[in-house]
Design an enzyme around this catalytic site. Structure first.
Site, PDB file in Angstrom:
ATOM      1  N   GLU A   1      40.931  38.888  38.251  1.00 24.11           N
ATOM      2  CA  GLU A   1      41.923  39.662  37.509  1.00 24.11           C
ATOM      3  C   GLU A   1      42.681  40.525  38.514  1.00 24.11           C
ATOM      4  O   GLU A   1      42.091  41.047  39.464  1.00 24.11           O
ATOM      5  CB  GLU A   1      41.278  40.557  36.455  1.00 24.11           C
ATOM      6  CG  GLU A   1      40.662  39.810  35.297  1.00 24.11           C
ATOM      7  CD  GLU A   1      40.005  40.750  34.296  1.00 24.11           C
ATOM      8  OE1 GLU A   1      40.614  41.003  33.235  1.00 24.11           O
ATOM      9  OE2 GLU A   1      38.897  41.236  34.586  1.00 24.11           O
TER      10      GLU A   1
ATOM     11  N   GLU B   1      30.834  36.912  29.219  1.00 24.44           N
ATOM     12  CA  GLU B   1      32.160  36.595  29.771  1.00 24.44           C
ATOM     13  C   GLU B   1      32.077  36.681  31.287  1.00 24.44           C
ATOM     14  O   GLU B   1      31.460  37.600  31.826  1.00 24.44           O
ATOM     15  CB  GLU B   1      33.209  37.568  29.239  1.00 24.44           C
ATOM     16  CG  GLU B   1      34.602  37.400  29.846  1.00 24.44           C
ATOM     17  CD  GLU B   1      35.586  38.425  29.301  1.00 24.44           C
ATOM     18  OE1 GLU B   1      35.460  38.806  28.125  1.00 24.44           O
ATOM     19  OE2 GLU B   1      36.477  38.850  30.066  1.00 24.44           O
TER      20      GLU B   1
END
Length: 456
Positions: A162, A157
């Protein structure tokens, strides 16, 4: 070998060939400009969100039930109320409603899977995060075929961006991989008091043997050492799992393990993750003949101790990331001070978890097959317990030395714990002293801390 890695569905290239003027006044026309070129790259595809609706040649609105991952609260829907294009931007909006007498949340998530997958390249996105407890926007990448190396985290991933809505001074870039789960994370501190007031640039340069993450052109994280494996088997050939087609996705989560749930302060009227553009560039060729870097492990000092300043001879800064660091979490309140060749930890509130009051030293080399010994002296103003362990922050927080309750008395004692390192080599082991949530706020004194390799 050099190879050109092409995306699927490259007919979408021209669909993103114009820039939007994101943030135009409502009702005015979006003024397009040419997408910029990047030296050394060719534009593979982009979406500038110029139109009046989502470009479904690139994006799919993903539908997911609440709790699908990370204990998040939202339902991802295909509704245009949750994901829409407006004023030259893609808007992913979280909405709070009521269902069966309880708060219910919907939100938007889009992905380019099976429409704009690619292997290697530079992804550039410009976005504005929403403010609010429990809001969690992300721009990230997953493999087109998640089963190729195995389900998460074995598949890999890539998290380009974020942000937590209750901490709008910090941006995160992360990769996840392996079995056991491992990760590498970089953080960037914004100067702006409120990240939600401004757009920022987030990018990753993904190459066969290295990934470099940037926020506002500041290098935040460089990764070139990763792995993946099925438990009990050898690692897959490097650079697996990051040598397969990935796709871009963007979402606004509500709640979950990391940000926590929203509260009465969360403003859902303005719970909007706004993306100005997404651009994917690619070099004409990539050299795929890469080798995994050979790990170098720090040596112990002349006494055999891997702990730096274990005798507390230096009154170092306990708030930085060098050597000793003192931290407070989850309601913990207290302070730490180095004096008289010891560290004195005072607790005002013990907090709700064992690490609410915490002293750590990171970056300890842990080598598979070696035996280690942790030792230290400690006493307290009153009898109480603390917890000691050696953890793995970048390897799924497993414990090399298990969480061990240590009963501290008012008399100084020496404590010694041996353990065998049975997991993968790790340059990022971390010694922890955890003083939270133990039914006591008594002051603790720790000295003569050692981590050393011992023979059988």
């Amino acid at each position: 070998m050099k190879k050109r890695w092409l995306a699927m569905g490259l007919s979408i290239l021209t669909a993103g060939s114009l820039l939007s003027g994101c943030g135009n006044a409502e009702g005015t026309a979006v003024v397009p400009t040419e997408t910029p070129e990047l030296e050394g790259y060719e534009l593979l595809w982009s979406d500038e969100f110029d139109g009046d609706k989502l470009n479904e040649e690139i994006w799919t609105r993903e539908e997911r039930d609440p709790g699908w991952t990370n204990n998040e609260l939202q339902e991802y829907t295909n509704s245009e109320e949750n994901s829409y294009v407006k004023d030259g931007c893609l808007v992913l909006k979280a909405i709070k409603t009521d269902k069966d007498g309880k708060d219910y949340y919907t939100s938007g998530k889009v992905n380019s899977q099976n429409k704009a997958d690619f292997t290697y390249g530079k992804v550039v996105a410009r976005a504005k995060a929403p403010a609010g407890q429990g809001l969690w926007p992300a721009i990230w990448m997953m493999p087109k075929d998640e089963s190729f190396y195995g389900q998460w985290p074995k598949c890999g991933e890539i998290d380009i961006m974020e942000v937590l809505g209750n901490d709008l001074e910090t941006g995160y870039c992360t990769i996840h991989y392996g079995e056991p789960h491992a990760e590498q994370q970089g953080t960037f501190k914004f100067d702006a008091e409120n990240l939600a007031n401004e757009f920022h640039d987030y990018s990753v340069e993904w190459e066969p043997g290295e990934m470099r993450f940037y926020i506002d052109e500041n290098l935040v994280l460089t990764c070139n050492d990763w792995f993946t494996a099925v438990e009990g088997e050898d690692d897959k050939p490097y650079p697996a799992p990051f040598n397969q087609p990935f796709f871009v996705q963007m979402n606004l989560a509500v709640g979950g393990n990391w940000p926590g749930d929203p509260d009465e302060t969360t403003d859902f009227e303005n719970a909007e993750f706004v993306i100005d553009y997404v651009r994917v560039y690619q070099k004409s060729e990539y050299d795929t003949n890469v080798s995994k870097p050979v790990a170098e492990f720090r040596a112990a000092d002349e006494t055999g101790n891997f702990i730096i300043n274990g005798d507390f001879a230096e009154a170092e800064d306990l708030s930085d990331d060098e050597n000793w660091k003192f931290m407070l979490f989850e309601g913990g309140e207290g302070a730490a001070e180095i004096k008289d060749n010891s560290i004195v930890i005072t607790t005002e509130k013990e907090g709700s978890v064992d690490y609410s009051v915490q002293l750590v030293q990171p970056d300890l080399p842990m080598i598979k097959g070696k035996k280690y010994r942790v030792s230290f002296d400690a006493y307290a103003d009153e009898n109480r317990d603390i917890i000691v362990c050696i953890s793995a922050p970048t390897a799924g927080w497993v414990r090399y030395l298990e969480d061990t309750v240590v009963p501290i008395t008012t008399e100084k004692q020496t404590f010694t714990f041996d353990f065998d390192m049975t997991m993968k080599d790790d340059n990022n082991g971390r010694l922890e002293f955890n003083l939270g949530n133990k039914g006591s706020t008594a002051t603790v004194y720790i000295s003569n801390v050692r981590v050393e390799e011992v023979s059988e």
